[in-house]
Write a protein that holds these residues in place. Structure first.
Motif: not given
Length: 660
Positions: A380, A382, A422, A424, A433-434, A437
């Motif tokens: 992850d 993010t 997410i 975000a 966003q993923a 990032d």
């Protein structure tokens, strides 16, 4: 009295409609002027409500509301715009720009069209006509079957996010047409695309709805896009760069431009070992080729996600990299963002730390090409702590194993678990966003980095790789689409393109033959970089000789490519543009798909048809010298039946151009 009453022009036509898209014989037309401008919104109702953006009496762009029921009355706002409502949804028109914009050389009309409240269960859809006279469309998503121009593409309720499907690794929410108009959709819109379907023939339709793969829990989403019009496509694109796309802050490593990247992937697939890598390096040197680096690809790890060398394949990785460097190689390594479940120690660590992307049921299960369903997880990115943890593990590979840099794979949203959580901001309702990032995390490793996914990351000074091509000739992910994908990426704001392996990837045990390999290499010469995996010495001496000629030729033009890299940083202009870039109103140039520019001074016209030893070449306005004969042509003109034997790359240089 409010300005709207003064600026409203109402026409009721009781006979035939005034334009083809309205099939009813009765239409209502209303024309509204933005204050302190000569820009209008004109509404027309036939079978469907449509609006036109107008400058004076000239229509700039037409859009159809597919499913918007209203009496078609605009209401002025205090800020100088207009709103339109059907009682449930409100559409707002805001004039953003009207006038000459520096750096574009053009008068620009720019209107923002927004729905700030799209209720769950609804899907407003706005449609742009594709087949208007001789107008062509460009940009859009990277595709496996990648036509150019892109008005031939077909999409049905297509979620507009980077994903595995169709090789959609790179794609801005941006479409540009040859008449000088573009549409750009904001990233917080849960965007879907319909194009050339039975329901929407000859149309590009944008819609928004809160459904997977976006967050289905959003009860009131947004649908916001911009329409801008300039004097021509080049001026419009320059404005899009200034306003939306942005431009790079630096550029990739010069040695990666000048000399080939040698990858183990297509030739050896997952059968890499210390011995294989050493032998590959020896072959490269013994056959007299230069290199920018040697890239160790898939299946070097203990297990997928471990980021440690498997000892039975690489017993002493540091000695290997030291020995390769002593031979003049830099060494890069294939990296991905996944952890397979059977990579138990690192999987359990990442899981316990909360570093894996979870779905809303708390599961991290996903799948990628090196796992079975539910047998893998993805990090992850993010989360800042994940970015730091992952980066520190890569730095260990550099410090302890002698790795110079990395090839980063994947990154598209479709590798996430379905319905992912997410991390975000509140304004973000998409998984984009993923993507951003991940790409920004790995870009920190410097100017030798390559990635294959991107959206909204144009500022990064790294190579963006075209997703894997097949060892084929045509539109189905073959050689022809190498050109169209490169053009698409440049017009999405990614000028530092790393083309895929020369000759393709040889999937389904179908490696390239000699002809395809050499034509692919020729197509690469005036692109930013060369990437070999299949090798010329596997064919014959002629293939080696021709390959050396063109790798040397590419190196010769490296100073010009680097100059264009700097121009991209300074102005956001593409490195490899479509032919119309130097003649934006040339109708023939707008339709060309098998030629491209390097800067403004070189036209590449590689042979991309199997068995062909000649081709027709279009030269736009200007004086052009044949790179193979020094004959000068005055454009616009066609050069018919240009002879191009297997050792010949047709190209033309602007008269007066000098390599520095």
């Amino acid at each position: 009295m409010r300005f709207a009453l003064l600026s409203l022009l109402l026409v009721v036509a009781s006979s035939c409609c005034l334009w083809e898209a309205v099939s009813s014989c009765t239409s209502i037309e209303q024309r509204y002027k933005f204050p302190n401008s000569n820009i209008y919104v004109r509404l027309r109702r036939g079978d469907k409500l449509q609006y036109e953006l107008m400058k004076g009496d000239k229509t700039l762009q037409t859009v159809t509301f597919d499913n918007f029921a209203t009496s078609a009355n605009l209401v002025a706002t205090d800020s100088g715009g207009y709103t339109l409502t059907d009682g449930t949804t409100v559409v707002q028109f805001t004039l953003v720009q009207s006038g000459v914009v520096s750096g574009t050389g053009s008068d620009i009309t720019h209107v923002r069209v927004s729905r700030d409240r799209v209720l769950k269960g609804t899907q407003p859809r706005d449609c742009f006509p594709l087949n208007t006279g001789s107008t062509h469309w460009f940009s859009g998503p990277e595709q496996k079957q990648h036509y150019w121009p892109v008005e031939r593409q077909v999409h049905s309720n297509y979620s507009y996010l980077p994903k595995e499907l169709d090789n959609f690794g790179v794609g801005e929410r941006y479409w540009l047409n040859s008449a000088g108009a573009f549409v750009y959709v904001e990233s917080n819109t849960p965007l879907f695309l319909d194009q050339n379907t039975a329901a929407y023939p000859g149309q590009l339709c944008l819609s928004a709805t809160s459904e997977l793969p976006y967050d289905p829990r959003v009860t009131s989403g947004k649908f916001v896009y911009h329409v801008a019009v300039a004097k021509d496509a080049k001026a419009a694109h320059k404005y899009a760069v200034k306003t939306f796309l942005g431009q790079p802050t630096g550029f990739p490593d010069e040695r990666m431009v000048m000399h080939p990247v040698w990858s183990t992937w297509a030739l050896y697939k997952a059968e890499v070992t210390d011995e294989v890598v050493r032998d590959f390096a020896k072959q490269i040197l013994d056959n007299g080729f230069n290199n920018s680096q040697l890239e160790i690809d898939d299946d070097w790890e203990d297990c997928y996600g471990a980021l440690t060398f498997r000892k039975n394949k690489f017993p002493d990785s540091k000695t290997l990299t030291d020995d390769l460097k002593a031979l003049g190689f830099r060494v890069t390594l294939w990296i991905h963002p996944f952890i397979n479940n059977n990579c138990t120690a690192i999987y359990e660590q990442a899981k316990s730390l909360g570093y894996l992307v979870l779905d809303h049921e708390g599961s991290s299960d996903t799948q990628w090409w090196n796992s079975k369903p539910k047998d893998a997880a993805i990090l992850d990115f993010t989360k800042t702590e994940v970015q730091e943890w992952f980066s520190n593990r890569l730095k260990r590979l550099q410090d302890e194993d002698g790795i110079d840099s990395f090839k980063f794979d994947a990154g598209e949203t479709s590798w996430l678990p379905s319905d992912p959580v997410i991390q975000a901001s509140s304004s973000m309702v998409t998984p984009l966003q993923a993507v951003g990032d991940y790409v920004r995390t790995v870009a920190a490793f410097g100017d030798m980095v390559e990635v294959r996914s991107a959206q909204g990351t144009q500022e990064l000074p790294i190579f963006v790789r075209i997703v894997d091509k097949d060892s084929e000739w045509g539109w189905n992910n073959g050689l022809l689409t190498l050109i169209s994908s490169m053009l698409q990426m440049n017009l999405n704001g990614y000028p530092f393109v790393l083309p895929d392996m020369i000759g393709g990837n040889g999937y389904q045990e179908r490696p390239p033959n000699k002809e395809l390999f050499l034509r692919w290499l020729q197509a690469n010469v005036f692109m930013p970089a060369l990437q070999f995996s299949f090798v010329p010495w596997n064919f014959d001496d002629e293939a080696i000789t021709i390959s050396k000629t063109f790798t040397d030729m590419h190196a010769t033009y490296t100073p010009y490519i680097m100059k264009l890299f700097q121009r991209a940083v300074d102005s956001g202009e593409p490195v490899n543009a479509p032919l119309w870039w130097i003649s934006p109103t040339d109708k023939v140039a707008q339709s060309i798909y098998d030629e491209f520019l390097l800067g403004d001074d070189i036209i590449a016209a590689p042979v991309v048809v199997e068995g062909a030893t000649q081709r027709d070449i279009y030269l736009p306005e200007g004086e052009w010298k044949d790179g193979n004969s020094d004959q000068v042509y005055h454009g616009p003109t066609w050069v018919m039946d240009y002879p191009a034997a297997l050792d010949t790359l047709p190209y033309f240089v602007r008269v007066g151009f000098q390599l520095e």
